[in-house]
Design a protein around this motif. Structure first.
Motif, PDB file in Angstrom:
ATOM      1  N   GLY A  50      64.620 108.895  59.210  1.00  0.00           N
ATOM      2  CA  GLY A  50      65.166 107.738  58.687  1.00  0.00           C
ATOM      3  C   GLY A  50      65.318 106.572  59.668  1.00  0.00           C
ATOM      4  N   ASN A  51      64.727 106.733  60.799  1.00  0.00           N
ATOM      5  CA  ASN A  51      64.817 105.762  61.656  1.00  0.00           C
ATOM      6  C   ASN A  51      64.510 104.080  61.262  1.00  0.00           C
ATOM      7  N   THR A  52      65.356 103.380  61.548  1.00  0.00           N
ATOM      8  CA  THR A  52      65.230 102.099  61.134  1.00  0.00           C
ATOM      9  C   THR A  52      64.838 100.924  62.184  1.00  0.00           C
ATOM     10  N   TYR A  53      64.007 100.003  61.719  1.00  0.00           N
ATOM     11  CA  TYR A  53      63.455  98.850  62.656  1.00  0.00           C
ATOM     12  C   TYR A  53      63.729  97.574  62.145  1.00  0.00           C
ATOM     13  N   TYR A  54      64.029  96.698  62.867  1.00  0.00           N
ATOM     14  CA  TYR A  54      64.536  95.138  62.453  1.00  0.00           C
ATOM     15  C   TYR A  54      63.788  93.948  63.109  1.00  0.00           C
ATOM     16  N   SER A  55      63.530  93.121  62.677  1.00  0.00           N
ATOM     17  CA  SER A  55      63.018  91.904  63.297  1.00  0.00           C
ATOM     18  C   SER A  55      64.393  91.255  63.957  1.00  0.00           C
ATOM     19  N   ASP A  56      63.969  90.569  65.392  1.00  0.00           N
ATOM     20  CA  ASP A  56      65.013  89.932  66.002  1.00  0.00           C
ATOM     21  C   ASP A  56      65.851  89.042  65.153  1.00  0.00           C
ATOM     22  N   SER A  57      65.088  88.481  64.333  1.00  0.00           N
ATOM     23  CA  SER A  57      65.786  87.432  63.371  1.00  0.00           C
ATOM     24  C   SER A  57      66.926  87.883  62.705  1.00  0.00           C
ATOM     25  N   VAL A  58      66.804  88.973  61.960  1.00  0.00           N
ATOM     26  CA  VAL A  58      67.562  89.680  61.077  1.00  0.00           C
ATOM     27  C   VAL A  58      68.561  90.829  61.629  1.00  0.00           C
ATOM     28  N   LYS A  59      68.345  91.103  63.095  1.00  0.00           N
ATOM     29  CA  LYS A  59      69.089  92.274  63.509  1.00  0.00           C
ATOM     30  C   LYS A  59      70.622  92.140  63.830  1.00  0.00           C
ATOM     31  N   GLY A  60      71.338  92.802  63.294  1.00  0.00           N
ATOM     32  CA  GLY A  60      72.725  92.722  63.217  1.00  0.00           C
ATOM     33  C   GLY A  60      73.133  91.885  61.801  1.00  0.00           C
ATOM     34  N   ARG A  61      72.412  91.429  61.022  1.00  0.00           N
ATOM     35  CA  ARG A  61      72.709  90.906  59.915  1.00  0.00           C
ATOM     36  C   ARG A  61      72.427  91.727  58.430  1.00  0.00           C
ATOM     37  N   PHE A  62      71.103  92.277  58.550  1.00  0.00           N
ATOM     38  CA  PHE A  62      70.426  93.020  57.508  1.00  0.00           C
ATOM     39  C   PHE A  62      70.675  94.420  57.769  1.00  0.00           C
ATOM     40  N   THR A  63      70.566  95.326  56.800  1.00  0.00           N
ATOM     41  CA  THR A  63      70.540  96.471  57.009  1.00  0.00           C
ATOM     42  C   THR A  63      69.632  97.104  55.834  1.00  0.00           C
ATOM     43  N   ILE A  64      68.869  97.984  56.298  1.00  0.00           N
ATOM     44  CA  ILE A  64      67.764  98.925  55.238  1.00  0.00           C
ATOM     45  C   ILE A  64      68.634 100.208  55.342  1.00  0.00           C
ATOM     46  N   SER A  65      68.536 100.840  53.877  1.00  0.00           N
ATOM     47  CA  SER A  65      68.779 102.044  53.758  1.00  0.00           C
ATOM     48  C   SER A  65      68.332 102.872  52.566  1.00  0.00           C
ATOM     49  N   GLY A  66      68.396 104.013  52.210  1.00  0.00           N
ATOM     50  CA  GLY A  66      67.852 104.621  50.951  1.00  0.00           C
ATOM     51  C   GLY A  66      68.842 105.289  50.349  1.00  0.00           C
ATOM     52  N   ASN A  67      68.539 105.695  48.889  1.00  0.00           N
ATOM     53  CA  ASN A  67      69.453 106.892  48.462  1.00  0.00           C
ATOM     54  C   ASN A  67      68.847 108.109  48.725  1.00  0.00           C
ATOM     55  N   ASN A  68      69.529 109.266  48.214  1.00  0.00           N
ATOM     56  CA  ASN A  68      69.264 110.665  48.609  1.00  0.00           C
ATOM     57  C   ASN A  68      68.018 110.966  48.217  1.00  0.00           C
ATOM     58  N   ALA A  69      67.639 110.726  47.034  1.00  0.00           N
ATOM     59  CA  ALA A  69      66.498 111.079  46.117  1.00  0.00           C
ATOM     60  C   ALA A  69      65.390 110.386  46.932  1.00  0.00           C
ATOM     61  N   LYS A  70      65.520 109.431  47.563  1.00  0.00           N
ATOM     62  CA  LYS A  70      64.645 108.498  48.452  1.00  0.00           C
ATOM     63  C   LYS A  70      63.652 107.959  47.478  1.00  0.00           C
ATOM     64  N   ASN A  71      64.057 107.510  46.430  1.00  0.00           N
ATOM     65  CA  ASN A  71      63.097 106.797  45.466  1.00  0.00           C
ATOM     66  C   ASN A  71      63.326 105.166  45.357  1.00  0.00           C
ATOM     67  N   THR A  72      64.387 104.797  45.970  1.00  0.00           N
ATOM     68  CA  THR A  72      65.068 103.562  45.936  1.00  0.00           C
ATOM     69  C   THR A  72      65.307 103.331  47.472  1.00  0.00           C
ATOM     70  N   VAL A  73      65.134 101.980  47.934  1.00  0.00           N
ATOM     71  CA  VAL A  73      65.359 101.531  49.244  1.00  0.00           C
ATOM     72  C   VAL A  73      66.013 100.220  49.027  1.00  0.00           C
ATOM     73  N   TYR A  74      67.141  99.963  49.750  1.00  0.00           N
ATOM     74  CA  TYR A  74      68.066  98.849  49.699  1.00  0.00           C
ATOM     75  C   TYR A  74      67.870  98.104  51.022  1.00  0.00           C
ATOM     76  N   LEU A  75      68.064  96.744  50.957  1.00  0.00           N
ATOM     77  CA  LEU A  75      67.958  95.836  52.000  1.00  0.00           C
ATOM     78  C   LEU A  75      69.182  94.834  51.725  1.00  0.00           C
ATOM     79  N   VAL A  76      70.494  95.258  52.569  1.00  0.00           N
ATOM     80  CA  VAL A  76      71.532  94.266  52.358  1.00  0.00           C
ATOM     81  C   VAL A  76      71.481  93.318  53.465  1.00  0.00           C
ATOM     82  N   MET A  77      71.740  91.973  52.921  1.00  0.00           N
ATOM     83  CA  MET A  77      71.456  90.953  53.898  1.00  0.00           C
ATOM     84  C   MET A  77      72.843  90.140  53.683  1.00  0.00           C
ATOM     85  N   ASN A  78      73.570  90.050  55.072  1.00  0.00           N
ATOM     86  CA  ASN A  78      74.596  89.650  55.193  1.00  0.00           C
ATOM     87  C   ASN A  78      74.416  88.208  55.911  1.00  0.00           C
ATOM     88  N   SER A  79      75.340  87.373  55.922  1.00  0.00           N
ATOM     89  CA  SER A  79      75.584  86.055  56.886  1.00  0.00           C
ATOM     90  C   SER A  79      74.064  85.280  56.594  1.00  0.00           C
TER      91      SER A  79
END
Length: 126
Positions: A56-85
């Motif tokens: 579950g290692n995550t990677y971000y572009s420099d332009s979104v690092k610290g503002r966006f978060t990628i994650s997934g649910n336990n079943a791993k059939n949905t992935v989210y991208l939370v975008m702040n600021s």
């Protein structure tokens, strides 16, 4: 694998959005899932990725690092991208993608991904 991206919309600068990428037909188990975006007249660019094969290692572009978060649910059939600021320069069509055997050095490359969702529009007004 069929991917369905959703959650886009029109927001103001500083607001937040959560994008979802749902897989049908199979789960994302042990695959890499990435988010990319494409603004009018520009090339598709990497935003974020999660590699389930590496725990579950995550990677971000420099332009979104610290503002966006990628994650997934336990079943791993949905992935989210939370975008702040959110900023006007985040305006683009956002795509999720996945594929088998994406090596670490390729997670930021669109050509490494085999399956793509249809995209969801994110518009950030100033």
């Amino acid at each position: 694998v069929q991917l369905q991206a959703s959650g886009g919309g029109l927001v103001q600068a500083g607001d937040s959005l959560r994008l979802s990428c749902a897989a049908s037909g199979r789960t994302f188990n042990r695959q890499t899932v990435g988010w990319f975006r494409q603004a009018p007249g520009k090339e598709r660019e990497f935003v974020a990725a999660v590699r389930w094969s590496s725990g579950g290692n995550t990677y971000y572009s420099d332009s979104v690092k610290g503002r966006f978060t990628i994650s997934g649910n336990n079943a791993k059939n949905t992935v989210y991208l939370v975008m702040n600021s959110l900023r006007p320069e985040d305006t683009a069509v956002y795509y999720c993608a996945t594929g088998p055997s994406i090596i670490l050095s390729s997670v930021r490359m669109p050509r490494a991904y085999e399956y793509w969702g249809q995209g969801t529009q994110v518009t950030v007004s100033s």
